[in-house]
Motif scaffolding. Structure first.
Motif, short mmCIF file in Angstrom:
data_model
loop_
_atom_site.label_atom_id
_atom_site.label_comp_id
_atom_site.label_asym_id
_atom_site.label_seq_id
_atom_site.Cartn_x
_atom_site.Cartn_y
_atom_site.Cartn_z
N ALA A 166 0.84 -1.18 -0.03
CA ALA A 166 0.05 0.36 -0.15
C ALA A 166 0.74 1.30 -0.07
N MET A 167 0.78 2.05 -0.88
CA MET A 167 1.28 3.32 -1.14
C MET A 167 2.80 3.02 -1.62
N GLY A 168 3.11 1.93 -1.99
CA GLY A 168 4.60 1.70 -2.42
C GLY A 168 4.63 1.88 -3.82
N ARG A 169 5.80 2.38 -4.34
CA ARG A 169 6.09 3.05 -5.55
C ARG A 169 6.23 1.61 -6.87
N TYR A 170 5.37 1.53 -7.82
CA TYR A 170 5.69 0.49 -8.72
C TYR A 170 5.77 1.13 -10.27
N SER A 171 6.07 0.60 -11.18
CA SER A 171 6.08 1.03 -12.51
C SER A 171 5.84 -0.23 -13.46
N PHE A 172 5.27 0.20 -14.76
CA PHE A 172 5.00 -0.80 -15.54
C PHE A 172 5.03 -0.04 -16.81
N THR A 173 5.26 -0.70 -18.00
CA THR A 173 5.21 -0.24 -19.27
C THR A 173 3.97 -0.07 -19.80
N VAL A 174 3.67 1.01 -20.57
CA VAL A 174 2.34 1.21 -21.16
C VAL A 174 2.69 1.89 -22.74
N ASP A 175 1.49 1.81 -23.60
CA ASP A 175 1.31 1.95 -24.81
C ASP A 175 0.90 3.30 -25.17
N GLN A 176 0.70 4.02 -24.25
CA GLN A 176 0.05 5.24 -24.51
C GLN A 176 0.29 6.38 -23.23
N PRO A 177 0.26 7.71 -23.51
CA PRO A 177 0.63 8.61 -22.36
C PRO A 177 -0.35 8.53 -21.36
N LEU A 178 0.14 8.43 -20.08
CA LEU A 178 -0.74 8.58 -18.91
C LEU A 178 -0.15 10.09 -18.16
N PHE A 179 -1.11 10.56 -17.28
CA PHE A 179 -0.50 11.66 -16.77
C PHE A 179 -0.71 11.73 -14.99
N ALA A 180 -0.12 12.52 -14.58
CA ALA A 180 -0.01 12.58 -13.29
C ALA A 180 -1.45 12.73 -12.58
N HIS A 181 -1.73 12.02 -11.58
CA HIS A 181 -2.92 12.05 -10.96
C HIS A 181 -3.90 11.28 -11.80
N ASP A 182 -3.80 10.62 -12.84
CA ASP A 182 -4.77 9.95 -13.32
C ASP A 182 -4.91 8.66 -12.33
N ILE A 183 -6.14 8.21 -12.37
CA ILE A 183 -6.64 7.04 -11.48
C ILE A 183 -6.65 5.71 -12.17
N LEU A 184 -6.18 4.79 -11.60
CA LEU A 184 -6.37 3.40 -12.15
C LEU A 184 -7.31 2.41 -11.58
N ARG A 185 -8.03 1.70 -12.13
CA ARG A 185 -8.97 0.77 -11.52
C ARG A 185 -8.86 -0.37 -12.24
N VAL A 186 -9.47 -1.85 -11.47
CA VAL A 186 -9.43 -2.89 -12.27
C VAL A 186 -10.90 -3.42 -11.47
N ARG A 187 -11.39 -4.17 -12.35
CA ARG A 187 -12.52 -4.79 -12.03
C ARG A 187 -12.23 -5.94 -11.38
N ARG A 188 -13.07 -6.12 -10.26
CA ARG A 188 -12.98 -7.69 -9.43
C ARG A 188 -13.37 -8.71 -10.00
N HIS A 189 -12.58 -9.89 -9.83
CA HIS A 189 -13.12 -11.05 -10.09
C HIS A 189 -14.34 -11.61 -9.50
N ASP A 190 -14.31 -11.25 -8.30
CA ASP A 190 -15.67 -11.74 -7.29
C ASP A 190 -15.87 -10.41 -6.78
N PRO A 191 -17.06 -9.75 -7.09
CA PRO A 191 -17.55 -8.27 -6.69
C PRO A 191 -17.71 -8.37 -4.99
#
Length: 159
Positions: A130-155
């Protein structure tokens, strides 16, 4: 127009404000109704808008189909993106990107690395500090403060 955001996290406010902003700017409301399902909420109703209100048939429990998994820390030109981890996400996950005044976009997590304060990094399969810093490669520009979300496998529980 009033958006209930008291005691809500930035993910909730950003999602709801983005949906309302898009509709107020002319986008069809039906296109953004599903956005309101992505945040934690009790079952929706029309209240007294069409006459007498009816009780929700289902339980009055919160529903949540998505998790806020990260916030972009710096602008990225479409190479590596640095992210502050909010909830667990994995190598290969398809994340949705919330940017102000932009349609929701998708990125796939590739080449996930945990970043350390001494400037080193290592490949990992899961971002889970939690609050750790990670990085990954992307194929499009992203901007500071963009929010990332993921769909739950089980709601009913986090991934």
């Amino acid at each position: 127009l009033k958006i209930e955001g008291r005691n809500k996290k930035a993910f909730y406010v950003a999602t709801v404000v983005n949906a309302y902003r898009q509709v107020l700017d002319g986008a069809p409301a039906a296109d953004f109704l599903p956005e309101l399902e992505t945040v934690s909420h009790r079952p929706y109703s029309t209240g007294f808008f069409y006459g007498e209100a009816e009780q929700a048939g289902e339980a009055d429990e919160y529903l949540q189909e998505y998790d806020w998994v990260g916030e972009v820390l710096e602008d990225s030109d479409g190479a590596r993106v640095p992210v502050a981890c909010r909830n667990r996400f994995y190598e290969g996950d398809v994340l949705e990107v919330l940017s102000p005044r932009e349609p929701v976009r998708k990125v796939v997590v590739h080449n996930l690395h945990g970043e350390f304060s001494d400037g080193t990094s290592e490949a990992v399969d899961v971002a889970n500090r939690a609050m750790g810093r990670y990085s990954f490669t992307v194929d499009q520009p992203l901007f500071a403060h963009d929010i990332l979300r993921v769909r739950r496998h089980d709601p009913t529980r986090k991934n």
